[in-house]
Design an enzyme around this catalytic site. Structure first.
Site, PDB file in Angstrom:
ATOM      1  N   SER A 148       0.812  -1.224   0.000  1.00  0.00           N
ATOM      2  CA  SER A 148       0.000   0.000   0.000  1.00  0.00           C
ATOM      3  C   SER A 148       0.845   1.274   0.000  1.00  0.00           C
ATOM      4  O   SER A 148       1.908   1.330   0.621  1.00  0.00           O
ATOM      5  CB  SER A 148      -0.876  -0.010   1.259  1.00  0.00           C
ATOM      6  OG  SER A 148      -1.450   1.259   1.480  1.00  0.00           O
TER       7      SER A 148
ATOM      8  N   GLU B  37       0.206   3.600   1.757  1.00  0.00           N
ATOM      9  CA  GLU B  37       0.272   4.050   3.156  1.00  0.00           C
ATOM     10  C   GLU B  37       1.670   3.808   3.730  1.00  0.00           C
ATOM     11  O   GLU B  37       2.030   4.399   4.737  1.00  0.00           O
ATOM     12  CB  GLU B  37      -0.772   3.308   3.998  1.00  0.00           C
ATOM     13  CG  GLU B  37      -2.170   3.877   3.883  1.00  0.00           C
ATOM     14  CD  GLU B  37      -2.303   5.270   4.476  1.00  0.00           C
ATOM     15  OE1 GLU B  37      -2.034   5.436   5.670  1.00  0.00           O
ATOM     16  OE2 GLU B  37      -2.670   6.207   3.738  1.00  0.00           O
TER      17      GLU B  37
ATOM     18  N   TYR C 200      -1.564   0.413  10.566  1.00  0.00           N
ATOM     19  CA  TYR C 200      -1.837  -0.246   9.275  1.00  0.00           C
ATOM     20  C   TYR C 200      -0.635  -0.101   8.345  1.00  0.00           C
ATOM     21  O   TYR C 200      -0.175  -1.075   7.745  1.00  0.00           O
ATOM     22  CB  TYR C 200      -3.096   0.360   8.631  1.00  0.00           C
ATOM     23  CG  TYR C 200      -3.301  -0.081   7.192  1.00  0.00           C
ATOM     24  CD1 TYR C 200      -3.869  -1.313   6.895  1.00  0.00           C
ATOM     25  CD2 TYR C 200      -2.912   0.743   6.120  1.00  0.00           C
ATOM     26  CE1 TYR C 200      -4.047  -1.730   5.575  1.00  0.00           C
ATOM     27  CE2 TYR C 200      -3.084   0.336   4.802  1.00  0.00           C
ATOM     28  CZ  TYR C 200      -3.649  -0.902   4.535  1.00  0.00           C
ATOM     29  OH  TYR C 200      -3.806  -1.301   3.230  1.00  0.00           O
TER      30      TYR C 200
HETATM   31  P1  NAP Z   1     -11.424  -4.777   1.919  1.00  0.00           P
HETATM   32  O1  NAP Z   1     -12.597  -4.450   1.045  1.00  0.00           O
HETATM   33  O2  NAP Z   1     -11.366  -4.250   3.302  1.00  0.00           O
HETATM   34  O3  NAP Z   1     -11.332  -6.388   1.982  1.00  0.00           O
HETATM   35  C1  NAP Z   1     -10.529  -7.031   2.936  1.00  0.00           C
HETATM   36  C2  NAP Z   1     -10.749  -8.534   2.822  1.00  0.00           C
HETATM   37  O4  NAP Z   1      -9.917  -9.197   3.776  1.00  0.00           O
HETATM   38  C3  NAP Z   1     -12.183  -9.004   3.116  1.00  0.00           C
HETATM   39  O5  NAP Z   1     -12.523 -10.013   2.194  1.00  0.00           O
HETATM   40  C4  NAP Z   1     -12.063  -9.585   4.513  1.00  0.00           C
HETATM   41  O6  NAP Z   1     -13.014 -10.592   4.787  1.00  0.00           O
HETATM   42  C5  NAP Z   1     -10.673 -10.207   4.431  1.00  0.00           C
HETATM   43  N1  NAP Z   1     -10.079 -10.511   5.729  1.00  0.00           N
HETATM   44  C6  NAP Z   1      -9.881  -9.667   6.780  1.00  0.00           C
HETATM   45  N2  NAP Z   1      -9.291 -10.307   7.791  1.00  0.00           N
HETATM   46  C7  NAP Z   1      -9.093 -11.595   7.387  1.00  0.00           C
HETATM   47  C8  NAP Z   1      -8.533 -12.752   7.991  1.00  0.00           C
HETATM   48  N3  NAP Z   1      -8.038 -12.716   9.250  1.00  0.00           N
HETATM   49  N4  NAP Z   1      -8.470 -13.900   7.279  1.00  0.00           N
HETATM   50  C9  NAP Z   1      -8.982 -13.952   6.024  1.00  0.00           C
HETATM   51  N5  NAP Z   1      -9.564 -12.895   5.404  1.00  0.00           N
HETATM   52  C10 NAP Z   1      -9.602 -11.737   6.083  1.00  0.00           C
HETATM   53  O7  NAP Z   1     -10.066  -4.366   1.192  1.00  0.00           O
HETATM   54  P2  NAP Z   1      -9.792  -3.930  -0.332  1.00  0.00           P
HETATM   55  O8  NAP Z   1     -10.042  -2.488  -0.497  1.00  0.00           O
HETATM   56  O9  NAP Z   1     -10.447  -4.914  -1.221  1.00  0.00           O
HETATM   57  O10 NAP Z   1      -8.213  -4.110  -0.385  1.00  0.00           O
HETATM   58  C11 NAP Z   1      -7.611  -5.359  -0.725  1.00  0.00           C
HETATM   59  C12 NAP Z   1      -6.201  -5.408  -0.186  1.00  0.00           C
HETATM   60  O11 NAP Z   1      -5.423  -4.359  -0.774  1.00  0.00           O
HETATM   61  C13 NAP Z   1      -6.060  -5.195   1.310  1.00  0.00           C
HETATM   62  O12 NAP Z   1      -4.963  -5.962   1.748  1.00  0.00           O
HETATM   63  C14 NAP Z   1      -5.744  -3.724   1.457  1.00  0.00           C
HETATM   64  O13 NAP Z   1      -5.065  -3.480   2.665  1.00  0.00           O
HETATM   65  C15 NAP Z   1      -4.888  -3.516   0.236  1.00  0.00           C
HETATM   66  N6  NAP Z   1      -4.878  -2.184  -0.348  1.00  0.00           N
HETATM   67  C16 NAP Z   1      -6.050  -1.575  -0.647  1.00  0.00           C
HETATM   68  C17 NAP Z   1      -6.026  -0.336  -1.280  1.00  0.00           C
HETATM   69  C18 NAP Z   1      -7.303   0.364  -1.659  1.00  0.00           C
HETATM   70  O14 NAP Z   1      -7.251   1.567  -1.957  1.00  0.00           O
HETATM   71  N7  NAP Z   1      -8.439  -0.346  -1.722  1.00  0.00           N
HETATM   72  C19 NAP Z   1      -4.798   0.273  -1.589  1.00  0.00           C
HETATM   73  C20 NAP Z   1      -3.611  -0.401  -1.272  1.00  0.00           C
HETATM   74  C21 NAP Z   1      -3.661  -1.644  -0.668  1.00  0.00           C
HETATM   75  P3  NAP Z   1     -14.471 -10.277   5.466  1.00  0.00           P
HETATM   76  O15 NAP Z   1     -15.405 -10.049   4.303  1.00  0.00           O
HETATM   77  O16 NAP Z   1     -14.740 -11.536   6.221  1.00  0.00           O
HETATM   78  O17 NAP Z   1     -14.301  -9.063   6.336  1.00  0.00           O
HETATM   79  O1  F7E Z   2      -9.093   8.086   3.940  1.00  0.00           O
HETATM   80  C1  F7E Z   2      -9.471  11.565   5.086  1.00  0.00           C
HETATM   81  C2  F7E Z   2      -8.563  10.639   5.891  1.00  0.00           C
HETATM   82  O2  F7E Z   2     -10.105   6.035   4.913  1.00  0.00           O
HETATM   83  C3  F7E Z   2      -8.591   8.939   2.942  1.00  0.00           C
HETATM   84  C4  F7E Z   2      -7.296   2.118   2.399  1.00  0.00           C
HETATM   85  O3  F7E Z   2      -7.809   1.405   1.297  1.00  0.00           O
HETATM   86  O4  F7E Z   2      -6.090   3.610   0.968  1.00  0.00           O
HETATM   87  C5  F7E Z   2      -7.045   3.557   2.011  1.00  0.00           C
HETATM   88  O5  F7E Z   2      -6.575   4.263   3.151  1.00  0.00           O
HETATM   89  C6  F7E Z   2      -8.305  10.312   3.512  1.00  0.00           C
HETATM   90  C7  F7E Z   2      -7.526  10.300   4.832  1.00  0.00           C
HETATM   91  O6  F7E Z   2      -8.433   5.874   2.993  1.00  0.00           O
HETATM   92  C8  F7E Z   2     -12.771  11.297   6.551  1.00  0.00           C
HETATM   93  O7  F7E Z   2      -8.036  11.322   7.030  1.00  0.00           O
HETATM   94  C9  F7E Z   2     -11.421  12.889   5.939  1.00  0.00           C
HETATM   95  O8  F7E Z   2      -6.541  11.297   4.796  1.00  0.00           O
HETATM   96  O9  F7E Z   2     -10.687   6.692   2.548  1.00  0.00           O
HETATM   97  P1  F7E Z   2      -9.682   6.635   3.627  1.00  0.00           P
HETATM   98  P2  F7E Z   2      -6.889   5.807   3.401  1.00  0.00           P
HETATM   99  O10 F7E Z   2      -6.677   6.042   4.843  1.00  0.00           O
HETATM  100  O11 F7E Z   2      -6.141   6.647   2.437  1.00  0.00           O
HETATM  101  C10 F7E Z   2      -4.803   3.049   1.293  1.00  0.00           C
HETATM  102  C11 F7E Z   2      -3.928   3.145   0.066  1.00  0.00           C
HETATM  103  C12 F7E Z   2      -4.906   1.686   1.851  1.00  0.00           C
HETATM  104  O12 F7E Z   2      -4.018   0.872   1.677  1.00  0.00           O
HETATM  105  C13 F7E Z   2      -5.994   1.457   2.857  1.00  0.00           C
HETATM  106  O13 F7E Z   2      -6.269   0.051   2.991  1.00  0.00           O
HETATM  107  O14 F7E Z   2      -9.555  10.935   3.817  1.00  0.00           O
HETATM  108  N1  F7E Z   2     -10.808  11.709   5.669  1.00  0.00           N
HETATM  109  N2  F7E Z   2     -12.624  12.653   6.498  1.00  0.00           N
HETATM  110  C14 F7E Z   2     -11.623  10.703   6.034  1.00  0.00           C
HETATM  111  N3  F7E Z   2     -11.469   9.366   5.924  1.00  0.00           N
HETATM  112  C15 F7E Z   2     -12.502   8.586   6.353  1.00  0.00           C
HETATM  113  N4  F7E Z   2     -12.400   7.259   6.234  1.00  0.00           N
HETATM  114  N5  F7E Z   2     -13.636   9.136   6.902  1.00  0.00           N
HETATM  115  C16 F7E Z   2     -13.825  10.491   7.018  1.00  0.00           C
HETATM  116  O15 F7E Z   2     -14.861  10.941   7.508  1.00  0.00           O
END
Ligand code: NAP
Ligand code: F7E
Length: 330
Positions: A128, A130, A152
């Protein structure tokens, strides 16, 4: 594809946003898709309901290595995509140990299972942006030093380095995709983009009066999840494993996202958005913007959906969802 030996992929996190898009994508390439799902008192198959008769579900949990070994032994995949994680940054501050167990050590359990069962399996780790956190340079690339700003981010950094370590120690084809934020109508409601688009639709329909948000000045490089899962697959088709940044190369503020999302239904965000300290984080990631050159050059990967089109897609989908017109995610 070889008809006698179809490609078989195991996806952890198949019930999540990315898992559902990746499963669709691999099925379109004639893969056999196996989804690892953890046990819960209620099944959460909403995002893959339309795929249920096309994918095999296997029970397992990243917290339990024996379940991972058994899943690999039973289904013998050629590729494993590790998408499972505790993925919400805000929650990682409240549950740092659980986040570490799942998002960090879970990666080691899965890599170890691969090493034990079949080290020829190709592995994708969902790393990520992050991990860049307090950014050391702009834009961020594969060579930018890391400085995570949340439990995270720290856990993902461990997952990234253990992937590199198993590649170097055991010669595994293990790649790390450093993906920047990617969104879709299937995004969880707690993430800021979906929180905004869902609220815009609800306010438009008179079901909600305001939208409480935290830091409106945070800047993110937002793309469409459907585009990003293709990059995951491309990484595993390369001769050699590597690390890749996947992003759009553009950055926008949360405020700008609000402005466009409300404007899509002819509203002014200033009339509805209320800043609420409850949504600020103990440490913030102020600015993320990636450099996609390596993904362009080495993977021939390009994003297709623009920032504006992504917002329009999400607002429209939430409107249809709330009007009862959207029955499934297909
Ligand atoms: P998400 O919607 O939160 O999905 C997370 C998945 O992980 C769900 O299927 C959840 O299952 C499963 N899970 C959680 N804990 C588990 C465990 N202990 N054992 C097995 N499965 C488990 O995440 P996403 O947005 O699709 O992201 C996919 C991956 O990419 C994650 O690793 C995330 O950190 C990473 N990532 C996401 C982004 C983004 O912008 N979306 C960017 C960079 C990296 P349940 O349905 O049972 O909760
Ligand atoms: O926040 C700001 C918050 O929770 C984005 C995950 O998929 O992307 C995701 O992480 C920004 C942050 O995503 C609210 O402070 C303001 O600066 O949508 P977010 P994230 O933290 O960037 C990365 C790449 C991952 O890997 C993670 O799994 O938005 N923000 N107001 C808020 N965020 C939330 N959630 N809620 C608010 O009310």
């Amino acid at each position: 594809m070889n008809q006698l030996h179809p490609q078989r992929a195991l996806i952890t996190g198949i019930t999540g946003q990315d898992g559902s898009y990746l499963a669709e994508f691999l099925l379109s390439k004639d893969y056999e898709v196996i989804g690892l799902v953890r046990r819960s008192s209620m099944v959460s198959f909403e995002r893959i309901a339309h795929l249920q008769d096309k994918v095999h579900i296997v029970s397992g949990d990243l917290l339990d290595e024996a379940s991972l070994i058994e899943a690999l032994q039973k289904h013998q995949p050629n590729e494993v995509y590790n998408l499972a994680a505790q993925s919400f940054v805000q929650t990682s501050f409240g549950q740092p140990v659980l986040t570490g167990e799942t998002t960090a050590l879970g990666v080691t359990r899965l890599l170890d299972a691969i090493r034990i069962v079949d080290p020829t399996i190709r592995f994708y780790q969902a790393s990520s942006s992050e991990m860049f956190g307090k950014v050391q340079e702009v834009p961020q690339s594969e060579s930018t030093p890391f400085h995570p700003r949340s439990p995270y981010g720290v856990a993902k950094l461990y997952g990234h380095w253990i992937t590199v370590n198993y590649r170097e120690s055991y010669n595994l084809h293990a790649s790390s995709g450093i993906l920047f934020n990617h969104e879709s109508p299937r995004r969880g409601l707690e993430f800021v983009t979906r929180k905004i688009t869902h609220a815009v639709a609800a306010i438009h329909l008179g079901r909600q009066h305001d939208l409480r948000l935290g830091n409106l000045d945070a800047m993110r490089d937002w793309g469409f999840a459907g585009d990003y899962v293709k990059a995951m697959w491309l990484m595993l088709q390369q001769d050699k494993p590597d690390n890749y940044v996947v992003c759009t190369g553009e950055t926008h503020s949360v405020r700008e996202f609000c402005e466009l999302a409300f404007a899509h239904l002819n509203m002014d965000y200033k009339d509805y958005v209320v800043v609420d300290k409850a949504f600020f984080r103990p440490a913030e990631v102020d600015l993320l913007v990636g450099d996609p050159s390596k993904a362009h050059k080495s993977l021939s990967w390009y994003r297709e959906v623009s920032f504006k089109d992504l917002i329009a897609m999400m607002v429209q989908a939430d409107l249809e969802l709330l009007q009862g017109k959207l029955k499934s995610f297909s």
